[in-house]
Design a protein around this motif. Structure first.
Motif, PDB file in Angstrom:
ATOM      1  N   ASP A 173       0.836  -1.202   0.000  1.00 35.78           N
ATOM      2  CA  ASP A 173       0.000   0.000   0.000  1.00 35.78           C
ATOM      3  C   ASP A 173       0.873   1.255   0.000  1.00 35.78           C
ATOM      4  O   ASP A 173       0.611   2.205  -0.740  1.00 35.78           O
ATOM      5  N   GLU A 174       1.944   1.235   0.809  1.00 34.85           N
ATOM      6  CA  GLU A 174       2.847   2.387   0.854  1.00 34.85           C
ATOM      7  C   GLU A 174       3.552   2.560  -0.491  1.00 34.85           C
ATOM      8  O   GLU A 174       3.667   3.680  -1.009  1.00 34.85           O
ATOM      9  N   TYR A 175       3.990   1.469  -1.076  1.00 33.03           N
ATOM     10  CA  TYR A 175       4.648   1.516  -2.389  1.00 33.03           C
ATOM     11  C   TYR A 175       3.692   2.021  -3.470  1.00 33.03           C
ATOM     12  O   TYR A 175       4.043   2.892  -4.278  1.00 33.03           O
ATOM     13  N   ALA A 176       2.464   1.501  -3.462  1.00 31.87           N
ATOM     14  CA  ALA A 176       1.493   1.859  -4.500  1.00 31.87           C
ATOM     15  C   ALA A 176       1.057   3.314  -4.424  1.00 31.87           C
ATOM     16  O   ALA A 176       0.571   3.870  -5.410  1.00 31.87           O
ATOM     17  N   HIS A 177       1.238   3.932  -3.258  1.00 30.30           N
ATOM     18  CA  HIS A 177       0.798   5.323  -3.096  1.00 30.30           C
ATOM     19  C   HIS A 177       1.959   6.294  -2.943  1.00 30.30           C
ATOM     20  O   HIS A 177       1.780   7.411  -2.444  1.00 30.30           O
ATOM     21  N   GLY A 178       3.139   5.870  -3.404  1.00 28.28           N
ATOM     22  CA  GLY A 178       4.249   6.800  -3.520  1.00 28.28           C
ATOM     23  C   GLY A 178       5.091   6.985  -2.275  1.00 28.28           C
ATOM     24  O   GLY A 178       6.015   7.803  -2.271  1.00 28.28           O
ATOM     25  N   GLY A 179       4.816   6.225  -1.228  1.00 28.33           N
ATOM     26  CA  GLY A 179       5.580   6.383  -0.001  1.00 28.33           C
ATOM     27  C   GLY A 179       6.831   5.531   0.056  1.00 28.33           C
ATOM     28  O   GLY A 179       7.604   5.624   1.012  1.00 28.33           O
ATOM     29  N   MET A 180       7.044   4.712  -0.975  1.00 31.18           N
ATOM     30  CA  MET A 180       8.193   3.803  -0.997  1.00 31.18           C
ATOM     31  C   MET A 180       8.508   3.483  -2.462  1.00 31.18           C
ATOM     32  O   MET A 180       7.583   3.251  -3.251  1.00 31.18           O
ATOM     33  N   ASP A 181       9.786   3.495  -2.841  1.00 30.92           N
ATOM     34  CA  ASP A 181      10.109   3.145  -4.218  1.00 30.92           C
ATOM     35  C   ASP A 181      10.126   1.623  -4.392  1.00 30.92           C
ATOM     36  O   ASP A 181      10.100   0.866  -3.424  1.00 30.92           O
ATOM     37  N   ARG A 182      10.167   1.201  -5.659  1.00 38.44           N
ATOM     38  CA  ARG A 182      10.071  -0.239  -5.951  1.00 38.44           C
ATOM     39  C   ARG A 182      11.242  -1.003  -5.348  1.00 38.44           C
ATOM     40  O   ARG A 182      11.062  -2.106  -4.836  1.00 38.44           O
ATOM     41  N   ARG A 183      12.425  -0.416  -5.402  1.00 37.89           N
ATOM     42  CA  ARG A 183      13.602  -1.098  -4.876  1.00 37.89           C
ATOM     43  C   ARG A 183      13.453  -1.375  -3.381  1.00 37.89           C
ATOM     44  O   ARG A 183      13.744  -2.480  -2.906  1.00 37.89           O
TER      45      ARG A 183
END
Length: 296
Positions: A18-28
């Protein structure tokens, strides 16, 4: 997607996604965190294949279904990106005016899941229109990572104006009955709340799935009834609800809220393991019933 597989994946993996999908975490960083679970016995292949969308799973109504007709239509958006485009799905052999429903995608463009939602609505007798915020950049690119980056690079206020223009375009559909509903998911849930707030008489009904509210200064305009769907485990969105509910009560806006037990953000999206079939089916039936009641 099996509920057994969902139970096997630890909750922190859903939270990281959820954090990744909403810009709070990059894919790496996201993949690195998943790797920490792989180190204690979880299969990285299972984790990534479960959490990242597989849109082959999301087709409940075929685009070849004989009871519907799907086309792409453009509309003017002078205050947005000048012109927009969306996926219009109508029931075949319509007799008399029909209610119209705007379908608003998540923060990654018009993906196959959202198109299928539009087809489900048409199959149920509504005229459905699903705009693509990414049309000014060539449209949904075929994968969510790129789509998410593209949407993030567009000016938010212009996207809002594009959806406002799309709503007015759909409300004026020659076979519509003049009543407009809107349903949206994640970013789309926010957009439903925004459309309800930006112009008092635009919507006749709004259904935000796990969406954040419109800006506080707009909320006094809300008049249309709302059906709000929230996942019990969706802490990010749920923390915005008490303040929003306080305003809805103050304004005497008719609303119903359902919090779905054990459900994550995105529980209606049947392309990932976050999908909760039982809760999604209940929420969708409530949505159809609500639209039939408010838009007839």
């Amino acid at each position: 997607m099996s509920n057994h597989l969902q139970r096997e994946i630890p909750q922190e993996a859903f939270d990281w996604y959820d954090e990744y999908a909403h810009g709070g975490m990059d894919r790496r960083t996201f993949l690195k965190k998943l790797g920490s679970l792989a180190a204690v016995g979880y299969s990285m292949t299972v984790l990534t294949s479960a959490l990242l969308p597989n849109y082959a799973l999301a087709e409940q109504v075929s685009f070849n279904d004989p009871e519907i007709l799907a086309t792409y239509e453009t509309f003017a958006s002078p205050l947005g990106h000048d012109e927009g485009q969306g996926y219009l799905v109508v029931p075949k052999n319509m007799s008399g005016p029909r209610p119209v429903v705007l379908v608003v995608h998540e923060n990654r463009g018009l993906n196959p899941y959202i198109k299928d939602v539009a087809r489900r609505l048409a199959k149920a007798g509504f005229i459905a229109f699903a705009p693509d915020a990414l049309f000014p950049l060539g449209g949904y690119p075929g994968n969510d990572d790129e789509g998410r980056a593209m949407q993030k690079n567009l000016e938010r206020s212009k996207i809002e104006q594009d959806f406002l223009a799309a709503a007015k375009f759909l409300k004026g559909h020659p076979q519509g009955n003049g009543k407009l509903g809107a349903v949206g998911f994640c970013f789309g849930g926010y957009m439903v709340n925004y459309l309800a707030a930006v112009e008092s008489n635009l919507l006749s009904a709004g259904v935000p799935f796990y969406g954040t509210p419109a800006a506080a200064e707009l909320r006094d305009n809300i008049k249309s009834p709302l059906l709000v769907h929230l996942g019990e485990l969706d802490e990010r969105v749920n923390k915005t609800w008490p303040d929003y509910e306080k305003d809805l009560k103050r304004l005497n806006v008719p609303y119903t809220v359902h919090v779905y037990k054990g459900a994550n953000h995105g529980f209606h999206n049947d392309s990932t393991v976050r999908y909760d079939k039982a809760n999604a089916e209940v929420a969708w039936q409530r949505t159809l019933d609500f639209f039939k009641e408010t838009l007839s």
